[in-house]
Write a protein that holds these residues in place. Structure first.
Motif, PDB file in Angstrom:
ATOM      1  N   ASN A 192       0.905  -1.517  -0.093  1.00  0.00           N
ATOM      2  CA  ASN A 192       0.291  -0.350  -0.349  1.00  0.00           C
ATOM      3  C   ASN A 192       0.887   1.338   0.101  1.00  0.00           C
ATOM      4  OD1 ASN A 192      -2.884  -0.793   0.206  1.00  0.00           O
ATOM      5  ND2 ASN A 192      -2.207  -1.623   1.907  1.00  0.00           N
ATOM      6  N   GLY A 193       1.959   1.208   0.688  1.00  0.00           N
ATOM      7  CA  GLY A 193       2.687   2.064   0.320  1.00  0.00           C
ATOM      8  C   GLY A 193       3.449   2.299  -1.052  1.00  0.00           C
ATOM      9  N   PRO A 225      -5.760  10.975  -6.979  1.00  0.00           N
ATOM     10  CA  PRO A 225      -5.348  11.411  -5.331  1.00  0.00           C
ATOM     11  C   PRO A 225      -6.436  13.016  -4.510  1.00  0.00           C
ATOM     12  CG  PRO A 225      -3.799  12.866  -7.031  1.00  0.00           C
ATOM     13  CD  PRO A 225      -4.686  12.086  -7.458  1.00  0.00           C
ATOM     14  N   ARG A 226      -6.761  12.284  -3.471  1.00  0.00           N
ATOM     15  CA  ARG A 226      -7.025  12.946  -3.045  1.00  0.00           C
ATOM     16  C   ARG A 226      -7.327  14.076  -2.896  1.00  0.00           C
ATOM     17  NH1 ARG A 226      -7.146   8.449   0.577  1.00  0.00           N
ATOM     18  NH2 ARG A 226      -6.009   9.775   1.916  1.00  0.00           N
ATOM     19  N   THR A 228      -4.163   2.327  -6.202  1.00  0.00           N
ATOM     20  CA  THR A 228      -4.251   3.528  -6.511  1.00  0.00           C
ATOM     21  C   THR A 228      -3.294   4.240  -6.566  1.00  0.00           C
ATOM     22  OG1 THR A 228      -2.587   3.094  -4.558  1.00  0.00           O
ATOM     23  CG2 THR A 228      -4.782   2.974  -4.181  1.00  0.00           C
ATOM     24  N   GLU A 277      -5.687   5.459  -9.540  1.00  0.00           N
ATOM     25  CA  GLU A 277      -6.614   6.277  -8.993  1.00  0.00           C
ATOM     26  C   GLU A 277      -5.964   8.061  -8.617  1.00  0.00           C
ATOM     27  OE1 GLU A 277      -7.521   5.137  -5.674  1.00  0.00           O
ATOM     28  OE2 GLU A 277      -8.577   2.915  -6.072  1.00  0.00           O
ATOM     29  N   ARG A 321      -4.284  15.597  -0.632  1.00  0.00           N
ATOM     30  CA  ARG A 321      -2.864  14.701  -0.012  1.00  0.00           C
ATOM     31  C   ARG A 321      -1.681  15.179  -0.962  1.00  0.00           C
ATOM     32  NH1 ARG A 321      -2.240   9.030  -3.995  1.00  0.00           N
ATOM     33  NH2 ARG A 321      -0.007   8.885  -3.912  1.00  0.00           N
ATOM     34  N   THR A 333       4.458   5.962  -9.045  1.00  0.00           N
ATOM     35  CA  THR A 333       3.859   6.401  -9.340  1.00  0.00           C
ATOM     36  C   THR A 333       4.053   6.977 -11.053  1.00  0.00           C
ATOM     37  OG1 THR A 333       1.839   6.667  -7.905  1.00  0.00           O
ATOM     38  CG2 THR A 333       1.060   7.546 -10.079  1.00  0.00           C
ATOM     39  N   GLU A 382       1.999  16.298   1.121  1.00  0.00           N
ATOM     40  CA  GLU A 382       2.511  15.417   0.953  1.00  0.00           C
ATOM     41  C   GLU A 382       3.777  16.692   0.592  1.00  0.00           C
ATOM     42  OE1 GLU A 382       3.944  13.136  -0.289  1.00  0.00           O
ATOM     43  OE2 GLU A 382       1.893  11.717   0.988  1.00  0.00           O
ATOM     44  N   ARG A 420       0.916   4.501  -3.188  1.00  0.00           N
ATOM     45  CA  ARG A 420       0.902   5.680  -2.588  1.00  0.00           C
ATOM     46  C   ARG A 420       1.732   6.605  -2.637  1.00  0.00           C
ATOM     47  NH1 ARG A 420      -2.205   3.041   2.045  1.00  0.00           N
ATOM     48  NH2 ARG A 420      -0.055   3.322   3.621  1.00  0.00           N
ATOM     49  N   ASP A 421       3.389   5.657  -3.186  1.00  0.00           N
ATOM     50  CA  ASP A 421       4.362   6.727  -3.141  1.00  0.00           C
ATOM     51  C   ASP A 421       4.408   7.642  -4.239  1.00  0.00           C
ATOM     52  OD1 ASP A 421       7.023   7.737  -3.113  1.00  0.00           O
ATOM     53  OD2 ASP A 421       7.205   6.864  -1.741  1.00  0.00           O
ATOM     54  N   GLU A 422       4.258   9.075  -4.740  1.00  0.00           N
ATOM     55  CA  GLU A 422       3.523   9.697  -5.907  1.00  0.00           C
ATOM     56  C   GLU A 422       4.660   9.533  -6.984  1.00  0.00           C
ATOM     57  OE1 GLU A 422       2.588  13.525  -4.915  1.00  0.00           O
ATOM     58  OE2 GLU A 422       0.943  13.128  -4.668  1.00  0.00           O
TER      59      GLU A 422
END
Length: 368
Positions: free
Chosen positions: A139-140, A179-180, A174, A177, A183, A148, A187, A143-145
């Protein structure tokens, strides 16, 4: 009222001075037996990136997690470097890596100096830069841009035997997806140097290593006086274990592990990323002959076989570490610590390098 306030201030002054010295003057490792506790973020993760204090370069003498403050402790000169993202890597402007290791304290190099890290040794063998995203899970990683924007060619997922399958959480893709809205702000806050410089002393104050060290010292002395502490034995070469038994991996956990990793494989495959699983045997697994009545453990070998049958590229660290120990008779784990030593890391890195080959090559069929 003024007298009460004055007396209260006098009473609190020594504690305030001690806290200020700890946070702003004394070295970060002044009151810990290893740098893992000294550099690990405790509370202010919203202000700091990653899991360790960013942009640190600290050298100290450590003791193992099983033998610290005992006659079994082995002193080790250890250097830790962390980058701006709060992981154990020398800081640089680089944002893309061909190989990323996602794992636990083994991947983060607990008990090891910087050059002995799995990522450093593997990178030297492959001739590429390897990034240690650890401690972290899938998951980490997703989520790490950084990953991505610049997906690596290969992700090595590392787990210690006793944590399987708990180290392999369920995930969503994710990476695909949006980002919220909050977020990017979070960051940005974590990347600002001024905020990081504020966040580190705040976290050190809240962590209170001086208080914890003082309390632990008193408890150890009381235990010796009252006789409640088990008598110490042996010396620095005494092999210490986290557990005297090898706990088998149940069939249900084996099935869960296969399902989780095949799921990871599908998610990463959609991004053109190759998955390699790296299970790490327990210390009492490889050194089982040093435990009374301990039988040769077999459940990890069965898990590795099941994963390979399911098409998951899995490094057979069980066989590699077994063979190396039987051949050379040299410990592959620290005697006073639950983690692999430099020799053990070298054996593991060689096996990973043999399996993945040069980054960018296609995934071969799992070896049987």
């Amino acid at each position: 009222m003024r007298k009460l306030l004055f007396k209260s201030t006098l009473l609190a002054l020594p504690f305030l001075v001690a806290t200020g010295l700890e946070a702003f003057v004394l070295p970060v490792d002044s009151f810990t037996f290893r740098l893992w506790e000294a550099l690990r973020i405790d509370t202010f993760g919203e202000l700091l990136p990653g899991v360790f204090y960013p942009r640190m370069d600290v050298t100290t003498v450590e003791e193992g997690d099983l033998g610290h403050h005992s006659v079994n402790a082995v002193k080790k000169l250890v250097r830790w470097q962390t980058d701006r993202y709060g992981f154990r890597k020398a800081d640089s402007d680089r944002t893309a890596w061909p190989v990323v290791i996602v794992g636990d304290s083994i991947a983060a190099g607990s008990s090891l100096t910087q050059r002995e890290l799995l990522s450093e040794v593997l990178g030297g063998t492959l001739g590429v830069d390897v990034y240690p995203l650890a401690p972290a899970d899938m998951n980490g990683f997703l989520r790490d841009e950084r990953f991505t924007a610049h997906p690596p060619k290969i992700v090595v997922v590392e787990c210690v035997e006793r944590t399987i399958p708990g180290c392999l959480p369920e995930v969503r893709d994710t990476m695909t997806e949006r980002p919220r809205s909050s977020r990017p702000i979070n960051e940005w806050v974590r990347r600002v140097g001024v905020i990081q410089r504020i966040g580190v002393p705040l976290d050190r104050i809240w962590k209170g290593t001086l208080r914890n060290n003082a309390r632990a010292s008193v408890e150890r002395k009381l235990a010796r006086v009252t006789g409640t502490r088990a008598p110490q034995r042996g010396g620095p070469k005494e092999m210490l274990f986290l557990s005297p038994v090898n706990t088998p991996i149940p069939e249900a956990d084996r099935n869960t592990t296969v399902a989780r990793l095949t799921g990871y494989q599908r998610i990463l495959g959609r991004r053109g990323i190759r998955l390699v699983f790296l299970p790490i045997p327990e210390k009492q697994n490889i050194h089982h002959r040093q435990l009374p009545g301990a039988e040769r453990p077999r459940s990890l070998a069965r898990l590795i076989a099941a994963l390979r049958d399911a098409g998951v590229e899995t490094v057979d660290t069980q066989a590699a570490l077994d063979d190396a120990y039987q051949r050379d008779g040299v410990p592959l784990y620290h005697t006073d610590d639950s983690h692999l030593n430099g020799r053990g890391i070298r054996v593991v890195a060689d096996q990973v390098a043999q399996m993945i080959g040069p980054p960018g090559t296609s995934s071969p069929s799992p070896r049987r």
